[in-house]
Design an enzyme around this catalytic site. Structure first.
Site, mmCIF file in Angstrom:
data_model
loop_
_atom_site.group_PDB
_atom_site.id
_atom_site.type_symbol
_atom_site.label_atom_id
_atom_site.label_comp_id
_atom_site.label_asym_id
_atom_site.label_seq_id
_atom_site.Cartn_x
_atom_site.Cartn_y
_atom_site.Cartn_z
ATOM 1 N N ARG A 1 0.856 -1.178 0.000
ATOM 2 C CA ARG A 1 0.000 0.000 0.000
ATOM 3 C C ARG A 1 0.897 1.235 0.000
ATOM 4 O O ARG A 1 2.017 1.186 0.495
ATOM 5 C CB ARG A 1 -0.919 0.012 1.217
ATOM 6 C CG ARG A 1 -1.817 -1.220 1.338
ATOM 7 C CD ARG A 1 -2.633 -1.169 2.612
ATOM 8 N NE ARG A 1 -3.511 -2.345 2.758
ATOM 9 C CZ ARG A 1 -3.192 -3.464 3.369
ATOM 10 N NH1 ARG A 1 -1.990 -3.578 3.933
ATOM 11 N NH2 ARG A 1 -4.038 -4.467 3.452
ATOM 12 N N HIS B 1 -3.635 -9.023 3.253
ATOM 13 C CA HIS B 1 -5.089 -8.946 3.355
ATOM 14 C C HIS B 1 -5.565 -9.565 4.665
ATOM 15 O O HIS B 1 -4.995 -10.548 5.139
ATOM 16 C CB HIS B 1 -5.743 -9.685 2.182
ATOM 17 C CG HIS B 1 -5.680 -8.927 0.897
ATOM 18 N ND1 HIS B 1 -5.809 -9.541 -0.338
ATOM 19 C CD2 HIS B 1 -5.499 -7.601 0.636
ATOM 20 C CE1 HIS B 1 -5.716 -8.622 -1.286
ATOM 21 N NE2 HIS B 1 -5.525 -7.447 -0.725
ATOM 22 N N TYR C 1 -9.244 -11.029 -7.408
ATOM 23 C CA TYR C 1 -8.266 -11.069 -8.490
ATOM 24 C C TYR C 1 -8.461 -12.284 -9.380
ATOM 25 O O TYR C 1 -8.012 -12.292 -10.528
ATOM 26 C CB TYR C 1 -6.842 -11.057 -7.919
ATOM 27 C CG TYR C 1 -6.520 -9.775 -7.205
ATOM 28 C CD1 TYR C 1 -6.401 -8.582 -7.909
ATOM 29 C CD2 TYR C 1 -6.348 -9.742 -5.826
ATOM 30 C CE1 TYR C 1 -6.127 -7.395 -7.253
ATOM 31 C CE2 TYR C 1 -6.075 -8.565 -5.166
ATOM 32 C CZ TYR C 1 -5.963 -7.382 -5.883
ATOM 33 O OH TYR C 1 -5.701 -6.214 -5.233
#
Length: 339
Positions: free
Chosen positions: A164, A289, A298
């Protein structure tokens, strides 16, 4: 006459932002500031609506009809999308849950606030860069200059780790291990940490970055800096990514049609891992996650992989004998060394 102390709303806000979020719940400073900004916008709106200063507001001023007016103001006057509206409402809901336990005299009001619903939104298509786009993007920074080498290290680290943007910004030299086993310690949401392997090229780029800045691997200050020597910001990373993507779009035309933002690099890393044959559980841990449900999207994202799977399968009864030995490409040790 002495000034009166803070009222119930003031005390609750202080306890929520200064104690509950950072101490009791252990949320990061970035998350606390996001909650603060949402509540600040609400107080500013209510101050104008009621014709009183924010310091004079109290719990009755948070009645659901005023909260609904605030949410409408976000969309109509501030131009926020439904997703941003829901983020602001989530912060108010979190505060209401906190206040309900500390101020039982306002329990009924807090329950009514919590009954204000989120707006249904359409899930936006996940943005990511394909192989051709990444091949055009990564060479753009001028690696003959120190800032070009910084930008190359930044792009490659984002792609390698799927970090991130805040995890990248919080990265420090002391979080790096640039000799085998090459890896980086990332500081994620809710103060969770995870270790991510580094490719040889990524480690080399980060080593050059440290050399250019004259910093040791034991340094505990933030790694990525701007031209003034200050830590890069989220806006700075987005600016650099868009600048280099604009140049790369002359070669990869499809880049000009995509939303270019740092989180797209995270999606790109996930898609790359998926197409490389990495299992979904490993990808989930790689990206940090909270649950595998987040990673499962995904699977639906990679249209190209599905097209290739159909081509490999072929018509019924036309099995290719070459596909039977697909597990014998490389040993585990070779794969680990390649990381």
């Amino acid at each position: 006459m002495a000034n009166a102390g803070p009222n119930a709303l003031g005390r609750a806000l202080r306890g929520f932002l200064a104690d509950d979020l950072p101490v009791t719940r252990g949320l990061s400073r970035h998350t606390v500031l996001s909650y603060r900004d949402s509540l600040k916008l609400l107080l500013q709106f209510l101050s104008v609506r009621h014709g009183r200063s924010a310091a004079e507001l109290d719990f009755p001023d948070l009645a659901p009809e005023h909260l609904l007016a605030f949410l409408a103001h976000l969309e109509t006057d501030r131009g926020n999308c439904a997703s941003t509206r829901n983020v602001r409402l989530a912060a108010v809901h979190a505060f209401a849950r906190y206040a309900a336990g500390r101020h039982p005299e306002h329990l009924e009001l807090c329950q009514r606030i919590l009954a204000v619903p989120f707006k249904r939104t359409q899930r936006r298509v996940v943005d990511y860069f394909d192989e051709q786009e990444m091949a055009a993007l990564l060479p753009v920074p001028d690696r003959n200059t120190a800032f070009g080498r910084r930008d190359y290290a930044l792009l490659l680290t984002l792609f390698n780790t799927g970090a991130r943007v805040q995890e990248l910004l919080d990265l420090r030299p002391c979080d790096l291990q640039l000799e085998p086993p090459r890896q980086v310690l990332l500081h994620g949401k809710r103060r969770k940490q995870r270790v991510c392997p580094l490719w040889k090229d990524t480690a080399a780029a980060l080593r050059e970055l440290l050399h250019d800045s004259g910093r040791a691997e034991t340094d505990a200050e933030r790694l990525f800096r701007n031209r003034r020597g200050e830590p890069l910001t989220r806006h700075g990373v987005r600016y650099l990514l868009r600048k280099h993507a604009a140049v790369a779009s002359t070669e990869a035309k499809t880049l000009a049609t995509k939303r270019v933002h740092p989180h797209a690099m995270r999606h790109t890393a996930a898609t790359y891992l998926l197409r490389s044959g990495v299992d979904i559980v490993t990808i989930s841990h790689w990206l940090g996650h909270a649950g595998i449900e987040t990673t499962n999207r995904y699977l639906a994202l990679d249209l190209e992989a599905r097209r290739e799977a159909v081509e490999r399968a072929g018509p019924l009864g036309a099995s290719d004998p070459k596909l039977r030995g697909w597990k014998s490409d490389a040993t585990i040790l070779d794969w680990l060394e390649a990381l």
